[in-house]
Every structure is written in C-alpha cells, then in structure tokens.
Write a protein that holds these residues in place. Structure first.
Motif, PDB file in Angstrom:
ATOM      1  N   GLU A  55      -2.898   2.904  34.041  1.00 16.13           N
ATOM      2  CA  GLU A  55      -2.747   1.552  33.505  1.00 16.13           C
ATOM      3  C   GLU A  55      -1.628   0.804  34.242  1.00 16.13           C
ATOM      4  O   GLU A  55      -1.779  -0.368  34.600  1.00 16.13           O
ATOM      5  CB  GLU A  55      -2.473   1.613  32.005  1.00 16.13           C
ATOM      6  N   GLY A  58      -2.622  -0.625  37.478  1.00 18.41           N
ATOM      7  CA  GLY A  58      -3.600  -1.704  37.406  1.00 18.41           C
ATOM      8  C   GLY A  58      -5.029  -1.238  37.575  1.00 18.41           C
ATOM      9  O   GLY A  58      -5.956  -2.045  37.561  1.00 18.41           O
ATOM     10  N   SER A  61      -7.507  -0.755  32.277  1.00 22.58           N
ATOM     11  CA  SER A  61      -6.881  -1.446  31.152  1.00 22.58           C
ATOM     12  C   SER A  61      -7.289  -0.683  29.901  1.00 22.58           C
ATOM     13  O   SER A  61      -8.309   0.020  29.893  1.00 22.58           O
ATOM     14  CB  SER A  61      -7.328  -2.907  31.076  1.00 22.58           C
ATOM     15  N   CYS A  71     -10.602   2.776  27.353  1.00 27.55           N
ATOM     16  CA  CYS A  71     -10.176   2.511  28.724  1.00 27.55           C
ATOM     17  C   CYS A  71     -11.319   1.871  29.496  1.00 27.55           C
ATOM     18  O   CYS A  71     -12.480   2.256  29.334  1.00 27.55           O
ATOM     19  CB  CYS A  71      -9.778   3.807  29.419  1.00 27.55           C
ATOM     20  N   ARG A  74     -10.682  -1.317  36.194  1.00 26.17           N
ATOM     21  CA  ARG A  74     -10.400  -2.642  36.764  1.00 26.17           C
ATOM     22  C   ARG A  74     -10.629  -2.529  38.273  1.00 26.17           C
ATOM     23  O   ARG A  74      -9.720  -2.184  39.021  1.00 26.17           O
ATOM     24  CB  ARG A  74      -8.964  -3.063  36.460  1.00 26.17           C
TER      25      ARG A  74
END
Length: 111
Positions: A55, A58, A61, A71, A74
């Motif tokens: 997380e 990045g 998320s 979860c 990304r």
C-alpha cells in the motif's frame, strides 16, 4: 516517467516473493486480506506487514468494509515500472547495436 523515489518503493515492494504473489493474485480482481493471506504459512499480523508495504508503494489500495479489508491492485504504478524498463531496454539496445556495428566494421577487410 515516475520519479526515482516511486520506482525505489515499487522495486523494494516487488523484491519479496510473497508480495509478488499478492500482486499476481490481485491481477484477477480485488480480494480481502484474509483471502490473500490464506495460501501463506505466516500469521495474519505478519501478512499485514506485506499489505502495508504494498500500500505504501502505491501498488495496492485497501478499503475497510465492516470487519473485512479489501485490497485492489493499482496498475498505474506497475505501468511506471514498465515505462522505466522500456526506456532502459531501448538504451541498451542502442548500445548493443552500436557495439555490433563497431565489431562488424572492425572485422571487414580493408582494401
């Protein structure tokens, strides 16, 4: 192109096989922390450290709904890595092409 600090965080996160497996699994869609942790022989608190690293980098998320934390991948951070790798690949291709031309020209007989 992503900044050096972003790439450092992403590469550090991907350096661990557990975290790479989590990213691979999330490529199929969102999952709860419990679902993600199930295949690994570690405690849930230890697994949560992996989630926090992912997380913070990045790459994922998380969102809490009731007692479950879900979860989600990304992919934009993975695209930054892909862009960096493509640029490096182009750089090295250019270098090896020049080396090949140099070696080929050096081996040609001179009149």
């Amino acid at each position: 192109m992503a900044g050096s600090a972003v790439l450092d965080d992403v590469f550090a996160a991907l350096a661990d096989p557990t975290r790479r497996a989590v990213i691979h699994r999330l490529g199929r869609g969102p999952a709860t922390v419990r679902e993600l942790a199930e295949p690994f022989p570690i405690t849930l608190p230890s697994f949560m450290r992996h989630v926090r690293v992912l997380e913070a980098s990045g790459l994922i998320s998380t969102a809490k709904s009731g007692r479950a934390r879900t979860c989600t991948l990304r992919p934009e951070e993975l695209e930054a890595v892909s862009d960096w790798l493509a640029a490096e690949r182009d750089l090295w291709r250019g270098r090896t092409d020049r080396l090949e031309a140099f070696v080929t020209n050096a081996q040609e007989p001179r009149p």
